[in-house]
Scaffold this motif. Structure first.
Motif, PDB file in Angstrom:
ATOM      1  N   ILE B  86       0.843  -1.206   0.000  1.00  0.00           N
ATOM      2  CA  ILE B  86       0.000   0.000   0.000  1.00  0.00           C
ATOM      3  C   ILE B  86       0.879   1.258   0.000  1.00  0.00           C
ATOM      4  O   ILE B  86       0.660   2.182  -0.788  1.00  0.00           O
ATOM      5  N   LEU B  87       1.886   1.263   0.877  1.00  0.00           N
ATOM      6  CA  LEU B  87       2.736   2.461   1.012  1.00  0.00           C
ATOM      7  C   LEU B  87       3.561   2.699  -0.243  1.00  0.00           C
ATOM      8  O   LEU B  87       3.669   3.831  -0.726  1.00  0.00           O
ATOM      9  N   PHE B  88       4.149   1.616  -0.810  1.00  0.00           N
ATOM     10  CA  PHE B  88       4.955   1.804  -2.020  1.00  0.00           C
ATOM     11  C   PHE B  88       4.069   2.284  -3.165  1.00  0.00           C
ATOM     12  O   PHE B  88       4.379   3.273  -3.836  1.00  0.00           O
ATOM     13  N   HIS B  89       2.966   1.581  -3.397  1.00  0.00           N
ATOM     14  CA  HIS B  89       2.087   1.909  -4.516  1.00  0.00           C
ATOM     15  C   HIS B  89       1.506   3.320  -4.369  1.00  0.00           C
ATOM     16  O   HIS B  89       1.477   4.092  -5.334  1.00  0.00           O
ATOM     17  N   GLY B  90       1.080   3.647  -3.145  1.00  0.00           N
ATOM     18  CA  GLY B  90       0.475   4.958  -2.901  1.00  0.00           C
ATOM     19  C   GLY B  90       1.467   6.097  -3.060  1.00  0.00           C
ATOM     20  O   GLY B  90       1.197   7.074  -3.765  1.00  0.00           O
ATOM     21  N   LEU B  91       2.629   5.981  -2.416  1.00  0.00           N
ATOM     22  CA  LEU B  91       3.583   7.092  -2.451  1.00  0.00           C
ATOM     23  C   LEU B  91       4.308   7.185  -3.785  1.00  0.00           C
ATOM     24  O   LEU B  91       4.603   8.279  -4.262  1.00  0.00           O
ATOM     25  N   ASN B  92       4.584   6.040  -4.432  1.00  0.00           N
ATOM     26  CA  ASN B  92       5.148   6.110  -5.784  1.00  0.00           C
ATOM     27  C   ASN B  92       4.123   6.722  -6.739  1.00  0.00           C
ATOM     28  O   ASN B  92       4.472   7.458  -7.663  1.00  0.00           O
ATOM     29  N   GLY B  93       2.839   6.418  -6.489  1.00  0.00           N
ATOM     30  CA  GLY B  93       1.763   7.012  -7.297  1.00  0.00           C
ATOM     31  C   GLY B  93       1.740   8.530  -7.159  1.00  0.00           C
ATOM     32  O   GLY B  93       1.523   9.243  -8.143  1.00  0.00           O
ATOM     33  N   ARG B 107      14.114  16.591 -10.518  1.00  0.00           N
ATOM     34  CA  ARG B 107      14.615  15.948  -9.295  1.00  0.00           C
ATOM     35  C   ARG B 107      13.749  14.749  -8.937  1.00  0.00           C
ATOM     36  O   ARG B 107      13.514  14.481  -7.755  1.00  0.00           O
ATOM     37  N   HIS B 108      13.290  14.041  -9.965  1.00  0.00           N
ATOM     38  CA  HIS B 108      12.357  12.940  -9.694  1.00  0.00           C
ATOM     39  C   HIS B 108      13.012  11.795  -8.925  1.00  0.00           C
ATOM     40  O   HIS B 108      12.343  11.097  -8.156  1.00  0.00           O
ATOM     41  N   LYS B 109      14.328  11.628  -9.090  1.00  0.00           N
ATOM     42  CA  LYS B 109      15.003  10.560  -8.335  1.00  0.00           C
ATOM     43  C   LYS B 109      15.036  10.895  -6.846  1.00  0.00           C
ATOM     44  O   LYS B 109      14.770  10.041  -5.999  1.00  0.00           O
ATOM     45  N   GLU B 110      15.367  12.169  -6.548  1.00  0.00           N
ATOM     46  CA  GLU B 110      15.383  12.595  -5.145  1.00  0.00           C
ATOM     47  C   GLU B 110      13.977  12.495  -4.545  1.00  0.00           C
ATOM     48  O   GLU B 110      13.805  12.084  -3.388  1.00  0.00           O
ATOM     49  N   LEU B 111      12.978  12.881  -5.379  1.00  0.00           N
ATOM     50  CA  LEU B 111      11.581  12.798  -4.936  1.00  0.00           C
ATOM     51  C   LEU B 111      11.221  11.346  -4.618  1.00  0.00           C
ATOM     52  O   LEU B 111      10.577  11.061  -3.595  1.00  0.00           O
ATOM     53  N   PHE B 112      11.662  10.431  -5.487  1.00  0.00           N
ATOM     54  CA  PHE B 112      11.377   9.009  -5.273  1.00  0.00           C
ATOM     55  C   PHE B 112      11.973   8.544  -3.949  1.00  0.00           C
ATOM     56  O   PHE B 112      11.284   7.928  -3.125  1.00  0.00           O
ATOM     57  N   TRP B 113      13.246   8.873  -3.721  1.00  0.00           N
ATOM     58  CA  TRP B 113      13.901   8.388  -2.496  1.00  0.00           C
ATOM     59  C   TRP B 113      13.321   9.045  -1.243  1.00  0.00           C
ATOM     60  O   TRP B 113      13.248   8.418  -0.188  1.00  0.00           O
ATOM     61  N   ALA B 114      12.917  10.336  -1.375  1.00  0.00           N
ATOM     62  CA  ALA B 114      12.292  11.009  -0.223  1.00  0.00           C
ATOM     63  C   ALA B 114      10.973  10.319   0.131  1.00  0.00           C
ATOM     64  O   ALA B 114      10.692  10.057   1.313  1.00  0.00           O
ATOM     65  N   LEU B 115      10.173  10.012  -0.889  1.00  0.00           N
ATOM     66  CA  LEU B 115       8.889   9.347  -0.634  1.00  0.00           C
ATOM     67  C   LEU B 115       9.088   7.919  -0.121  1.00  0.00           C
ATOM     68  O   LEU B 115       8.319   7.440   0.714  1.00  0.00           O
ATOM     69  N   MET B 116      10.144   7.258  -0.616  1.00  0.00           N
ATOM     70  CA  MET B 116      10.415   5.905  -0.119  1.00  0.00           C
ATOM     71  C   MET B 116      10.902   5.948   1.337  1.00  0.00           C
ATOM     72  O   MET B 116      10.640   5.038   2.119  1.00  0.00           O
ATOM     73  N   LEU B 118       9.823   8.172   3.480  1.00  0.00           N
ATOM     74  CA  LEU B 118       8.571   8.359   4.224  1.00  0.00           C
ATOM     75  C   LEU B 118       7.826   7.028   4.331  1.00  0.00           C
ATOM     76  O   LEU B 118       7.299   6.687   5.404  1.00  0.00           O
ATOM     77  N   ALA B 119       7.835   6.251   3.223  1.00  0.00           N
ATOM     78  CA  ALA B 119       7.167   4.934   3.229  1.00  0.00           C
ATOM     79  C   ALA B 119       7.804   4.020   4.267  1.00  0.00           C
ATOM     80  O   ALA B 119       7.103   3.313   4.998  1.00  0.00           O
ATOM     81  N   ALA B 120       9.148   4.063   4.346  1.00  0.00           N
ATOM     82  CA  ALA B 120       9.851   3.201   5.302  1.00  0.00           C
ATOM     83  C   ALA B 120       9.486   3.575   6.740  1.00  0.00           C
ATOM     84  O   ALA B 120       9.254   2.702   7.580  1.00  0.00           O
ATOM     85  N   LEU B 121       9.409   4.897   7.008  1.00  0.00           N
ATOM     86  CA  LEU B 121       9.039   5.346   8.359  1.00  0.00           C
ATOM     87  C   LEU B 121       7.619   4.914   8.718  1.00  0.00           C
ATOM     88  O   LEU B 121       7.360   4.407   9.818  1.00  0.00           O
ATOM     89  N   LEU B 122       6.693   5.105   7.759  1.00  0.00           N
ATOM     90  CA  LEU B 122       5.302   4.716   8.007  1.00  0.00           C
ATOM     91  C   LEU B 122       5.173   3.202   8.150  1.00  0.00           C
ATOM     92  O   LEU B 122       4.375   2.718   8.954  1.00  0.00           O
TER      93      LEU B 122
END
Lengths: 117, 133
Positions: B86-93, B107-116, B118-122
């Protein structure tokens, strides 16, 4: 002309996929927190489920969640299958299949919810 | 426009097996493949979830027996995997939608890692909550 119309419908589908996806962040977030993180023991007992769904706002919220998540899921399945390069005839079958599957899931889910009011 | 546009059509034509050929691929490719796999996994879960909820129509005994089963360690492990999906699909979405709207394209790569991140923390918070609620 036909290609242009197809392009427009692809864009509309993409916008619907994105819009339902964003909406799901809210709907699913509330569903998860209410049903699995606030609920004692992480899952509601039968009596707790009935009491929870007896509130009309919550019932409506869960029904809306069901409709939006099914719509988003069926659009996603269609997108995955279309990316595999099916023939035009197979594309029609995929469209029919996801429409029937989606409507079936929504009707079944709403019937289930109506039994628990 | 969509995430598919960042992935070449020949790749798409190679079929689903190509999703697993991630060696030497860039982050966008792996995110695309994982987004598809988590999406299909969530569709499968949705079907199973609706089937399990039908137990509620059979009354308290049927449902409460399932509740006891759902609190077992195996089910909690499966819940952890579900939460990851859920977290990967939602935040990558979210990243895909933002980039499609022209936000954070460079900066889509940085955005991806920042969201990932956040996903890891959640995910950590969610798994902790599952075992302690």
């Amino acid at each position: 002309m036909r290609g242009k119309a197809r392009g427009v419908s692809t864009t509309i589908r993409w916008l619907l996929q994105a819009a339902t996806g964003i909406l799901l962040l809210l709907l699913l977030g509330v569903h998860m927190v209410a049903n699995h993180f606030i609920a004692e023991g992480g899952i509601r007992t039968y009596d707790q489920v009935i009491a929870y769904l007896s509130h009309p706002v919550i019932w409506t919220w869960e029904a809306l969640f069901l409709i939006i998540v099914t719509f988003h899921a069926m659009l996603g399945v269609r997108s995955v299958l279309f990316d595999l390069g099916p023939s035009p005839e197979a594309e029609k079958k995929i469209n029919l299949g996801v429409a029937i599957g989606g409507i079936g899931a929504i009707v079944y889910g709403l019937w289930l919810l109506s039994q628990l009011r | 426009m969509s995430q598919q546009m960042s992935v070449s059509r020949p790749f798409l034509r190679r079929g689903w097996r190509a999703w697993f050929q991630v060696r030497g691929r860039h982050v966008g490719y792996i995110a695309f493949a994982l987004n598809r796999l988590t999406g299909l996994g969530l569709v499968l879960y949705l079907i199973l979830h609706l089937m399990v909820l039908s137990l509620l129509t059979r009354g308290p005994n049927a449902w409460d027996a399932f509740v006891r089963l759902a609190k077992s360690p195996l089910f909690l492990l499966l819940d952890g995997i579900l939460l990851f999906g859920i977290l990967f699909h939602g935040l990558n979405g979210v990243r895909v939608v933002l980039v499609s709207m022209g936000i954070g394209v460079r900066r889509h790569k940085e955005l991806f890692w920042a969201l990932m991140g956040l996903a890891a923390l959640l995910l950590l918070g969610g798994v902790w909550g599952m075992w302690h609620v």
